[in-house]
Scaffold this motif. Structure first.
Motif, short mmCIF file in Angstrom:
data_model
loop_
_atom_site.label_atom_id
_atom_site.label_comp_id
_atom_site.label_asym_id
_atom_site.label_seq_id
_atom_site.Cartn_x
_atom_site.Cartn_y
_atom_site.Cartn_z
N ILE A 32 64.94 83.90 26.32
CA ILE A 32 64.44 82.86 27.24
C ILE A 32 62.93 82.73 27.04
N PHE A 33 62.50 81.51 26.78
CA PHE A 33 61.09 81.23 26.53
C PHE A 33 60.49 80.51 27.72
N SER A 34 59.25 80.83 28.06
CA SER A 34 58.53 79.97 28.99
C SER A 34 57.20 79.60 28.37
N GLY A 35 56.82 78.33 28.52
CA GLY A 35 55.53 77.87 28.02
C GLY A 35 55.61 77.22 26.66
N LEU A 76 65.76 69.93 21.31
CA LEU A 76 66.57 70.45 20.22
C LEU A 76 67.89 69.68 20.20
N LYS A 77 68.30 69.22 19.03
CA LYS A 77 69.52 68.42 18.89
C LYS A 77 70.72 69.22 19.40
N ASP A 78 71.58 68.57 20.18
CA ASP A 78 72.80 69.17 20.74
C ASP A 78 72.54 70.21 21.83
N SER A 79 71.30 70.31 22.28
CA SER A 79 71.05 71.27 23.37
C SER A 79 71.40 70.64 24.72
N VAL A 80 71.60 71.49 25.70
CA VAL A 80 71.79 71.02 27.07
C VAL A 80 70.40 70.85 27.68
N VAL A 81 70.10 69.66 28.17
CA VAL A 81 68.77 69.40 28.72
C VAL A 81 68.70 69.82 30.18
N LEU A 82 67.66 70.55 30.54
CA LEU A 82 67.46 71.00 31.93
C LEU A 82 66.38 70.12 32.55
N ALA A 136 57.73 68.01 31.11
CA ALA A 136 58.44 68.63 30.00
C ALA A 136 59.85 69.05 30.41
N PRO A 137 60.89 68.50 29.75
CA PRO A 137 62.24 68.96 30.08
C PRO A 137 62.48 70.35 29.50
N GLY A 138 63.37 71.12 30.14
CA GLY A 138 63.82 72.38 29.56
C GLY A 138 65.06 72.13 28.72
N MET A 139 65.55 73.16 28.05
CA MET A 139 66.77 72.98 27.24
C MET A 139 67.38 74.34 26.93
N ALA A 140 68.69 74.32 26.61
CA ALA A 140 69.39 75.54 26.23
C ALA A 140 70.36 75.22 25.11
N MET A 182 66.96 79.64 25.52
CA MET A 182 66.67 78.76 26.65
C MET A 182 65.16 78.54 26.70
N LEU A 183 64.75 77.28 26.75
CA LEU A 183 63.32 76.94 26.73
C LEU A 183 62.93 76.35 28.07
N LEU A 184 61.92 76.93 28.69
CA LEU A 184 61.50 76.48 30.02
C LEU A 184 60.00 76.20 30.00
N PRO A 185 59.54 75.30 30.88
CA PRO A 185 58.10 75.02 30.92
C PRO A 185 57.32 76.21 31.49
#
Lengths: 416, 416
Positions: free
Chosen positions: B64-67, B121-127, B134-138, B147-150
């Protein structure tokens, strides 16, 4: 010198505590010019800790540990490093005496595992713990420097600042001094500011300029390295004035300044009194101003007028005017500012009205805010269109009021 | 599922901000039974970020990434993961629309680099990001979930709690359900509370009870595991009522309740109106109450009376009485409460006066506070002796006023 900070403790991985140690150490290291490339947190697990040390050795010259020096069987930092680096542990006489003295002083019984805390890496430099039992230590083996510090911040912070940092400065033999100035902006987004000062950001190497966004302000940190503090300051000075040239209208202060401290100090030094009538912010503006000691010289009072009836009755707003323009309007904000100024007999009156959200208010969409500023000879107002949650909007509205106030006070100051 | 949390941002390595995101995420992950083995912080440096990802993939299934999702050229998290995992970036229509809407709403100019924020990221689930751009994604690639989070906590926290955690629960297909209830206390210290309910703390395994101190309240978290939510709740219920037996007078709410939300909901449901006259808190009490949507039904207004003259003139306090007892007194607090109640024609009036600090005020030491509560048929007052800094004292005074108000409203409620 490239550094990695490793915090050891399962309570960090469980989210029970925040790793404030890494922040504290990083800031101290930045000040003496040590680059921190990684911060890592690992649990009380010797295999994973050893793997973490192995990775850190591949990418850092200096590895600083916090935590895992306590008396319980979970505390394994010293033992793991000793085994990994091939260094023996030996009981340190001075540390043992100070542990025994601690137990004598507090009258608590000393157990066998408390003695474990007096064990240090052989030939290491012992760092005194003035606020707890576990001593810290530092040692260089195979060109890697290991520094071990206790986990509790109130023990670690004074130890690192007073003994750890001087040890590292001696080690690096550095003659360079680092000086930073933080410049604070309001009313401009991070992206917009970077766009505005792009050339300046790109062209700088010493001093460097690093942007930093926070919830309510945008900040640039100017950091210079030089032989003397004076020389460092003279590197910062031209960058600072160039920032003022390019984006001066958004600069409200430097270093520890906040919007409220800046507004308060300008009010007090100008000898001007102030009062505020607040609707959506409901006292937040005066509450922020009152954070500053000595503000009673300027802040006479305020009124929260949360519904139309209160606005009209208590502040004597013109009912017809309010009915014509609505409560979320330039006219209402200016009338609030003018009436509160008269009510408390102050030099300046502030009026805040708007739709905080989540719903529309008086027909205006959430986030619509009007701020009025009344002076003896003039009244002006500003509109905001905010997009946050209810309470973000309320705080931003109060902060914008402080920002517009600061701009007015700066103008008044420059005219005198 | 083994997880690693990676925070990306040079400002963390410079010690400018604390990595509160890792704590927040770790606690949430612990609740759903995901083990966090490492937390890592790396700067805005693509080579080092990629190396960090490579190491994390060797020891975790979930990263899980933030930033690093922002609009500036320092923000490289998406680009680095895309390159590393061999996944394309594509513009997300929904994200782009929400960014455009943001700029339209706020009237600020949108720059070209803001569009970068709509790339996912292509085919990711957008959060969805409800509090920023900035949207997140997984996405799961080669059996690793990213999982990418702001980075800003006020954007990351609601996104992770409301979308990230449910996503992970669906992913793990876990059959055990974890239910937590947080019980909130005020007016009692952590150590004192633990002492009071020691037997209960010691005897529990399912549910577990974990204490958690925060700046203004003490919290116990009761966590139960069971096959169904209903079964988990029935494990929690008896512990909750035992806590009420042992320390009920200090409990003001559960879960998301805050002192102000609790006070607001009690006021609104009882149909009682309120106003406040504030000296040391300067509007903070009304500002806290106004955090709650719908409070305009109860909160009629307030007045900040910051100096003696304002107290006497604007609220019509008895000059002789104030001169006899001083402004930091039971008499002054009660008079403020009674007069503001009459002034705004409300059911309840609150008066706050005291010495916030750092200096003594009207002969009383810093931290001395009087809180008055006036009702139609009675007035009462409480003294506090606080020992914090100026603004800690101001906040605690406002919170104590909310706490005493809640106790009164609970009594009124139980009598009806």
């Amino acid at each position: 010198m490239r550094a990695e900070i490793i915090a050891v403790g399962s309570e960090l991985l469980l989210g029970q505590i925040t790793n404030t140690n890494a922040k504290f150490m990083s800031a101290q290291l930045a000040d003496i010019g040590v680059d921190v490339h990684y911060q890592t947190v690992v649990g009380d697990n010797p295999a994973r800790l050893e793997e973490t040390i192995r990775i850190a050795e591949g990418r850092a010259d200096l590895i600083i540990f916090s935590g895992g020096l306590g008396p319980t069987k979970d505390d394994l930092t010293k033992e793991t490093i000793a085994r990994h680096a091939g260094v023996e542990l030996e009981s340190n006489k001075q540390a043992l005496q100070s542990i025994e003295a601690y137990f004598e002083r507090t009258g608590r019984p000393m157990t066998e595992n408390n003695k474990k805390q007096a064990l240090v890496l052989k030939d290491s430099v012992v760092l005194e713990n003035r606020y707890g039992m576990a001593p810290g230590m530092a040692i260089t083996v195979n060109e890697k420097t290991y520094m071990l510090l206790p986990g509790p911040p109130h023990e670690m912070e004074p130890m690192f600042r007073d003994e750890g940092i001087p040890y590292l400065q001696r080690l690096s033999g550095s003659k360079e001094i680092i000086v930073s100035t933080v410049v604070k902006f309001f009313g401009i987004g991070e992206a917009e500011l970077e766009h505005k000062v792009q050339d300046l950001l790109d062209s700088q190497t010493n001093p460097t300029i690093a942007p930093l966004a926070s919830k309510d302000a945008v900040t640039l940190r100017i950091t210079a390295k030089a032989k003397t503090a004076e020389a460092a300051h003279s590197l910062i000075e031209p960058v600072l004035s160039e920032l003022h040239n390019q984006a001066g209208e958004f600069i409200y202060g430097i270093n520890e300044d906040t919007l409220s401290s800046k507004a308060a100090s300008l009010l007090i030094s100008a000898g001007l009194s102030i009062s505020a009538a607040e609707s959506l912010t409901a006292g937040l503006f005066t509450a922020l101003l009152a954070e500053e000691p000595g503000i009673s010289a300027s802040l006479k009072g305020g009124m929260t007028v949360y519904d139309v009836q209160a606005k009209i009755e208590q502040l004597g707003l013109d009912r017809k005017r309010i009915e014509t323009y609505g409560t979320v309007s330039s006219e209402c904000a200016e009338a609030l500012a003018e009436r509160i100024r008269e009510y408390f007999h102050t030099d300046i009156g502030i009026g805040l009205t708007g739709a905080a959200g989540p719903d529309t208010h008086d027909g205006k969409p959430a986030g619509t805010v009007w701020i009025g500023l009344a002076f003896k000879d003039r009244t002006k107002s500003y509109q905001l269109r905010l997009s946050g949650s209810r309470n973000t909007n309320r705080l931003r509205a109060a902060n914008f009021a402080l920002y517009y106030l600061i701009r007015e006070l700066e103008t008044i100051k420059s005219q005198n």
